[in-house]
Motif scaffolding. Structure first.
Motif, mmCIF file in Angstrom:
data_model
loop_
_atom_site.group_PDB
_atom_site.id
_atom_site.type_symbol
_atom_site.label_atom_id
_atom_site.label_comp_id
_atom_site.label_asym_id
_atom_site.label_seq_id
_atom_site.Cartn_x
_atom_site.Cartn_y
_atom_site.Cartn_z
ATOM 1 N N PHE A 98 0.743 -1.204 0.062
ATOM 2 C CA PHE A 98 0.092 -0.013 0.105
ATOM 3 C C PHE A 98 1.103 1.352 0.018
ATOM 4 C CE2 PHE A 98 -1.868 3.476 2.174
ATOM 5 C CZ PHE A 98 -3.073 3.581 1.842
ATOM 6 N N VAL A 99 1.703 1.168 0.944
ATOM 7 C CA VAL A 99 2.768 2.450 1.060
ATOM 8 C C VAL A 99 3.629 2.859 -0.537
ATOM 9 C CG1 VAL A 99 4.678 3.476 2.115
ATOM 10 C CG2 VAL A 99 2.887 2.346 3.445
ATOM 11 N N VAL A 100 3.921 1.878 -0.998
ATOM 12 C CA VAL A 100 4.747 1.862 -2.141
ATOM 13 C C VAL A 100 3.732 2.454 -3.175
ATOM 14 C CG1 VAL A 100 6.076 0.860 -4.027
ATOM 15 C CG2 VAL A 100 6.845 0.168 -1.669
ATOM 16 N N ALA A 101 2.617 1.721 -3.156
ATOM 17 C CA ALA A 101 1.708 2.204 -4.317
ATOM 18 C C ALA A 101 1.105 3.666 -4.073
ATOM 19 C CB ALA A 101 0.219 1.531 -4.057
ATOM 20 N N VAL A 102 0.908 4.173 -2.858
ATOM 21 C CA VAL A 102 0.511 5.366 -2.626
ATOM 22 C C VAL A 102 1.691 6.317 -2.955
ATOM 23 C CG1 VAL A 102 0.301 7.295 -1.010
ATOM 24 C CG2 VAL A 102 -0.925 5.022 -0.687
ATOM 25 N N LEU A 103 3.044 6.170 -2.669
ATOM 26 C CA LEU A 103 4.191 6.833 -3.158
ATOM 27 C C LEU A 103 4.203 7.006 -4.566
ATOM 28 C CD1 LEU A 103 6.687 5.753 -0.456
ATOM 29 C CD2 LEU A 103 5.349 7.978 -0.546
ATOM 30 N N ALA A 104 4.018 5.914 -5.293
ATOM 31 C CA ALA A 104 4.138 5.880 -6.746
ATOM 32 C C ALA A 104 3.337 6.372 -7.357
ATOM 33 C CB ALA A 104 4.031 4.215 -7.143
ATOM 34 N N LEU A 133 1.958 18.466 1.660
ATOM 35 C CA LEU A 133 2.663 17.301 2.318
ATOM 36 C C LEU A 133 2.110 16.875 3.976
ATOM 37 C CD1 LEU A 133 6.346 18.198 1.271
ATOM 38 C CD2 LEU A 133 5.001 16.448 0.401
ATOM 39 N N PRO A 134 1.672 17.839 4.502
ATOM 40 C CA PRO A 134 1.254 17.547 6.068
ATOM 41 C C PRO A 134 0.226 16.642 5.868
ATOM 42 C CG PRO A 134 1.989 19.790 6.003
ATOM 43 C CD PRO A 134 2.017 19.348 4.701
ATOM 44 N N ARG A 135 -0.852 16.932 5.002
ATOM 45 C CA ARG A 135 -2.072 16.296 4.922
ATOM 46 C C ARG A 135 -1.921 14.952 4.374
ATOM 47 N NH1 ARG A 135 -6.095 18.273 0.562
ATOM 48 N NH2 ARG A 135 -4.680 16.472 -0.587
ATOM 49 N N PHE A 136 -0.954 14.888 3.158
ATOM 50 C CA PHE A 136 -0.318 13.765 2.744
ATOM 51 C C PHE A 136 0.076 12.754 3.487
ATOM 52 C CE2 PHE A 136 2.977 11.287 0.573
ATOM 53 C CZ PHE A 136 2.331 10.494 -0.183
ATOM 54 N N MET A 145 -6.992 7.066 1.122
ATOM 55 C CA MET A 145 -6.755 7.174 -0.463
ATOM 56 C C MET A 145 -5.993 8.576 -0.431
ATOM 57 S SD MET A 145 -9.525 7.256 -3.261
ATOM 58 C CE MET A 145 -10.410 8.852 -2.628
ATOM 59 N N PRO A 146 -5.035 8.903 -1.224
ATOM 60 C CA PRO A 146 -4.480 10.385 -1.486
ATOM 61 C C PRO A 146 -5.497 11.261 -2.449
ATOM 62 C CG PRO A 146 -3.294 8.756 -2.678
ATOM 63 C CD PRO A 146 -4.290 8.009 -1.654
ATOM 64 N N PRO A 314 -4.061 4.084 -11.249
ATOM 65 C CA PRO A 314 -3.077 5.216 -11.704
ATOM 66 C C PRO A 314 -2.629 4.766 -13.187
ATOM 67 C CG PRO A 314 -2.151 3.892 -9.818
ATOM 68 C CD PRO A 314 -3.488 3.584 -9.852
ATOM 69 N N VAL A 315 -2.431 3.594 -13.376
ATOM 70 C CA VAL A 315 -2.029 3.150 -14.541
ATOM 71 C C VAL A 315 -3.145 3.376 -15.618
ATOM 72 C CG1 VAL A 315 -1.876 1.065 -16.265
ATOM 73 C CG2 VAL A 315 -0.449 1.386 -14.008
ATOM 74 N N GLN A 316 -4.251 3.149 -15.366
ATOM 75 C CA GLN A 316 -5.644 3.565 -16.392
ATOM 76 C C GLN A 316 -5.530 5.227 -16.550
ATOM 77 O OE1 GLN A 316 -8.440 0.951 -13.546
ATOM 78 N NE2 GLN A 316 -9.350 0.825 -15.710
ATOM 79 N N GLN A 317 -5.243 6.036 -15.365
ATOM 80 C CA GLN A 317 -5.346 7.431 -15.614
ATOM 81 C C GLN A 317 -4.222 7.817 -16.621
ATOM 82 O OE1 GLN A 317 -7.792 9.059 -14.459
ATOM 83 N NE2 GLN A 317 -7.451 9.931 -12.222
#
Length: 374
Positions: A98-104, A133-136, A145-146, A314-317
């Motif tokens: 999840f963390v890596v997917a959010v960062l990516a 960044l603080p909210r993120f 979800m970001p 994100p890939v679809q976007q």
């Protein structure tokens, strides 16, 4: 107790189609999301059209994910030697990916899919300098979800770098609930789990009333769409019930046919959300543990289902951003699926599997499990 040949769920749990089903469900979510990402609306989505707006293919797939999770997570809890061991396994499976997917999604897909026009009103601003960044950070820590308002500013669904991730938080909340439910005897006392299910089921139905539908989308800044939690708990507990009662659930092709008919009839004419937690759960496990059609080694070369779910949006976007105007819908789906499976393969081999191997690290003086599941 029902004889083994007549059980819905056999004694040998390793012989199943769960990996295959999870991969198909992740693809179904991707396909369903193609409609909103390509057209900007879900109005053309086939299951939504057939059901008169009661549900969508992506929504049904997520419900099935929670059914499977309820089954597997309660099994994992009962097979864990300690609460620490249980949480170690669950967090290693869900959080790193999840963390890596959010960062990516935020730091790679977001800037790749955002034009300078998003900052035309603010000279000197760009994607990275505008990130909240603080909210993120809060969203990342709380597994939300970001939301980046200026990301993907020219596609039909702007401001959403990864619209699939909000359900992961609810999944983790269900994981957290399992030790608490066990501690009060929910898995040991026969009447408690049905009572809890009825309470969650009733809350789910109440929140579907027009007067209370607001709570599905209220922003608490800590939980994405909190109104969905009772619904997810219903499906999670349905899966848990099937695991705990697996020695008495009967396999019957006639019950499977009745389940199919009930799902089809209520989807078309109303009452679908009342029926699907029961009929859908039975049908799911009927397929998952089919005695003659089995693919127990489907994921032996890698389990891509979680990565497919994490990265499809994100890939679809990005596919929409770069090629959308020139694509037919079917080609959009095919390209999105192909690219997503590549990223899911990378996620499995570079992130998910390496962290899962840490499960083998022994725990030091673990806290014992509640006696409620002994």
């Amino acid at each position: 107790m029902t004889t083994g040949s007549k059980l819905l769920i056999p004694a040998n749990l390793k012989q199943n189609n769960l990996d295959l089903l999870r991969q198909l469900l992740a693809i179904f979510v991707l396909y369903s999301h193609c409609y909103i990402i390509f057209f900007g609306t879900m109005d053309r989505e086939p299951v939504k059209l057939f059901s008169g707006g009661q549900t969508e293919l992506g929504t049904l797939s997520v419900y099935c994910f929670f059914i499977i999770s309820g089954f597997l997570i309660v099994r994992s809890f009962q097979n864990s030697k300690s609460i620490a061991g249980y949480f170690n396994k669950r967090l290693l499976r869900i959080v790193p990916g999840f963390v890596v997917a959010v960062l990516a999604s935020v730091f790679i897909a977001g800037p790749l899919g955002t034009t300078d026009a998003a900052f035309a009103a603010e000279p000197g601003k760009d994607y990275f300098s505008s990130l909240p960044l603080p909210r993120f950070a809060v969203e990342l820590v709380t597994l939300q979800m970001p939301e980046i308002s200026f990301a993907f500013n020219t596609v039909p669904v702007p401001g959403v770098p990864n619209g699939s991730l909000w359900t992961i938080q609810h999944e983790v909340l269900c994981y957290l609930a399992v030790p608490l439910l066990a501690a009060i005897g929910l898995f040991r006392k026969k009447y408690l789990l049905p009572v809890a299910f009825v309470l969650a089921f009733g809350t789910m139905l109440l929140l579907q009333l027009p007067q209370l539908a607001y709570y599905y989308y209220v922003d608490t800044h800590l939980i994405n769409f909190p109104g969905y939690l009772p619904t997810f708990l219903v499906y999670f507990m349905a899966g848990a019930f099937c695991y705990l009662k697996r020695e008495s659930l009967v396999r019957s092709k006639w019950l499977a046919i009745v389940a199919i008919l009930l799902i089809a009839i209520t989807a078309r004419f109303g009452g679908f959300n009342i029926v699907f937690p029961f009929a859908g759960t039975y049908l799911l496990f009927y397929i998952a543990f089919h005695p003659t059609i089995l693919y127990p080694h489907f994921a032996r070369r890698g389990d891509l289902s979680y990565g497919t779910y994490l990265y499809a949006w994100p890939v679809q976007q990005l596919v929409m951003f770069y090629f959308g105007a020139a694509l037919h819908f079917n080609l959009f789906f095919i390209l999105s699926l192909a690219f997503t499976l590549v990223v899911a393969w990378l996620s499995w081999h570079l992130v998910e599997r390496p962290f899962l191997q840490l499960k083998k690290v022994p725990q030091v003086k673990p806290a014992p499990l509640p006696h409620a599941v002994a």
